[in-house]
Motif scaffolding. Structure first.
Motif, PDB file in Angstrom:
ATOM      1  N   LEU A   1       0.844  -1.197   0.000  1.00 18.41           N
ATOM      2  CA  LEU A   1       0.000   0.000   0.000  1.00 18.41           C
ATOM      3  C   LEU A   1       0.875   1.241   0.000  1.00 18.41           C
ATOM      4  O   LEU A   1       1.793   1.366   0.810  1.00 18.41           O
TER       5      LEU A   1
ATOM      6  N   ARG B   1     -12.193   1.313  -1.179  1.00 20.29           N
ATOM      7  CA  ARG B   1     -11.780  -0.085  -0.998  1.00 20.29           C
ATOM      8  C   ARG B   1     -11.327  -0.721  -2.304  1.00 20.29           C
ATOM      9  O   ARG B   1     -10.698  -1.795  -2.298  1.00 20.29           O
TER      10      ARG B   1
ATOM     11  N   PHE C   1      -7.005   1.884  -0.866  1.00 21.59           N
ATOM     12  CA  PHE C   1      -7.069   1.067   0.346  1.00 21.59           C
ATOM     13  C   PHE C   1      -7.466  -0.375   0.072  1.00 21.59           C
ATOM     14  O   PHE C   1      -7.767  -1.123   1.009  1.00 21.59           O
TER      15      PHE C   1
ATOM     16  N   LEU D   1      -5.720  -3.131   2.048  1.00 20.08           N
ATOM     17  CA  LEU D   1      -6.039  -3.314   3.470  1.00 20.08           C
ATOM     18  C   LEU D   1      -6.743  -4.636   3.740  1.00 20.08           C
ATOM     19  O   LEU D   1      -6.820  -5.065   4.898  1.00 20.08           O
TER      20      LEU D   1
ATOM     21  N   VAL E   1      -4.229  -6.640   5.504  1.00 18.57           N
ATOM     22  CA  VAL E   1      -3.488  -6.078   6.631  1.00 18.57           C
ATOM     23  C   VAL E   1      -3.613  -6.974   7.855  1.00 18.57           C
ATOM     24  O   VAL E   1      -4.616  -7.690   8.023  1.00 18.57           O
TER      25      VAL E   1
ATOM     26  N   LEU F   1      -8.101  -4.172  14.372  1.00 18.13           N
ATOM     27  CA  LEU F   1      -8.874  -4.268  13.135  1.00 18.13           C
ATOM     28  C   LEU F   1     -10.324  -4.485  13.526  1.00 18.13           C
ATOM     29  O   LEU F   1     -10.619  -5.337  14.360  1.00 18.13           O
TER      30      LEU F   1
ATOM     31  N   LEU G   1      -7.430   4.338   9.898  1.00 16.81           N
ATOM     32  CA  LEU G   1      -7.712   4.209   8.465  1.00 16.81           C
ATOM     33  C   LEU G   1      -9.132   3.681   8.297  1.00 16.81           C
ATOM     34  O   LEU G   1      -9.536   2.744   8.980  1.00 16.81           O
TER      35      LEU G   1
ATOM     36  N   THR H   1     -12.202   2.541   5.411  1.00 18.82           N
ATOM     37  CA  THR H   1     -12.626   2.243   4.049  1.00 18.82           C
ATOM     38  C   THR H   1     -13.922   1.440   4.105  1.00 18.82           C
ATOM     39  O   THR H   1     -14.341   0.987   5.170  1.00 18.82           O
TER      40      THR H   1
ATOM     41  N   VAL I   1      -8.882   0.323  10.558  1.00 18.51           N
ATOM     42  CA  VAL I   1      -7.534  -0.083  10.962  1.00 18.51           C
ATOM     43  C   VAL I   1      -6.998   0.988  11.906  1.00 18.51           C
ATOM     44  O   VAL I   1      -6.915   2.160  11.530  1.00 18.51           O
TER      45      VAL I   1
END
Length: 265
Positions: free
Chosen positions: A149, A187, A191, A194, A197, A219, A240, A242, A258
């Motif tokens: 990312l 998304r 992102f 993610l 992640v 998360l 973060l 999304t 996140v």
């Protein structure tokens, strides 16, 4: 074959021909729609990549200017300190005057400057005024190397902003500052990585003021109305946001969050 049989066979062939024609035109129509959709997606991705490259160059130039300004400021500060010491040395070398440095009465003939010489500044008083970033200027860059990312950060959550970059959520601290910094992106663009992640991943946030590193520690999936995740905090964290699920067709119903804390060491 009697006339009635021939008429029925002809009618069946006519209906079959019309069906084949409708199917053929239907296939062509959906093929055109598919090509147009893919072309628009390719155009949007290319536009975003070109915009990101442009903003990255802008940000890199700003970093170079900031470094040059800091170097110039340091050099001017060193020169001011040298001038300050030299002026004091000239005063102290005069046996008839006390060593009063630059605080001596300027009317004293022994402290007058030679023609064209300017009064030395005290150390630390020299400063270079940095130019303020333009409105359409990147606030920084976010990177999560493990999942690939990377994106430039722009101010706001407008359609144009999120089409071209990661958006800074208004009302939250600016990237790099203390508190709960909020960033959002689509998304299916910036992102999208993610979805891979994990807790423990490192997030690198680069601004003109330097580099901050964060460690992912939470998360979660929340409803769109849940704004508690963006509440300010005395801790230095990065949030973060999304849409979720990542593979949902149409407007996604939930939000993927996140949260990461700044690495202090």
């Amino acid at each position: 074959m009697n006339p009635d049989t021939q008429s029925a066979a002809g009618a069946r062939r006519s209906v079959s021909g019309r069906r084949s024609s409708i199917l053929r035109w239907g296939q062509i129509f959906f093929l055109i729609i598919g090509v147009l959709a893919l072309s628009y997606y390719a155009y949007a991705m290319l536009e975003a990549k070109l915009y990101q490259a442009y903003q990255a160059r802008q940000f890199q130039r700003a970093q170079q200017v900031r470094s040059a300004e800091q170097l110039q400021q340091a050099q001017q500060s060193q020169k001011a300190e040298a001038d300050f010491r030299a002026a004091n040395a000239r005063v102290e070398s005069n046996a008839n005057l006390p060593a009063v440095g630059l605080l001596a009465d300027s009317s004293n003939a022994d402290l007058e400057l030679s023609p064209g010489e300017s009064a030395p500044e005290q150390p630390g008083t020299t400063a270079v005024q940095a130019s303020a970033p333009a409105i359409d200027f990147p606030l920084g860059r976010i990177e999560i190397h493990r999942i690939g990312l990377e994106g430039m950060i722009m101010e706001g959550l407008g359609e144009k902003t999120l089409r071209h970059a990661v958006g800074h959520i208004p009302g939250t601290p600016a990237p790099g500052q203390s508190g709960n910094v909020g960033l959002a992106a689509h998304r299916d663009t910036f992102f999208r990585p993610l979805r891979n992640v994990r807790r423990g991943d490192e997030i690198i946030l680069t601004t003109l003021d330097g580099v901050s590193r964060y460690r992912v520690d939470l998360l979660s999936v929340v409803e769109p109305e849940n704004v508690d995740v963006l509440k300010d905090t005395p801790d230095t964290i990065l949030t973060l946001v999304t849409c979720y699920p990542f593979n949902f067709i149409g407007p996604a119903p939930r939000r993927f969050i996140v949260r990461a804390r700044k690495i202090t060491n």
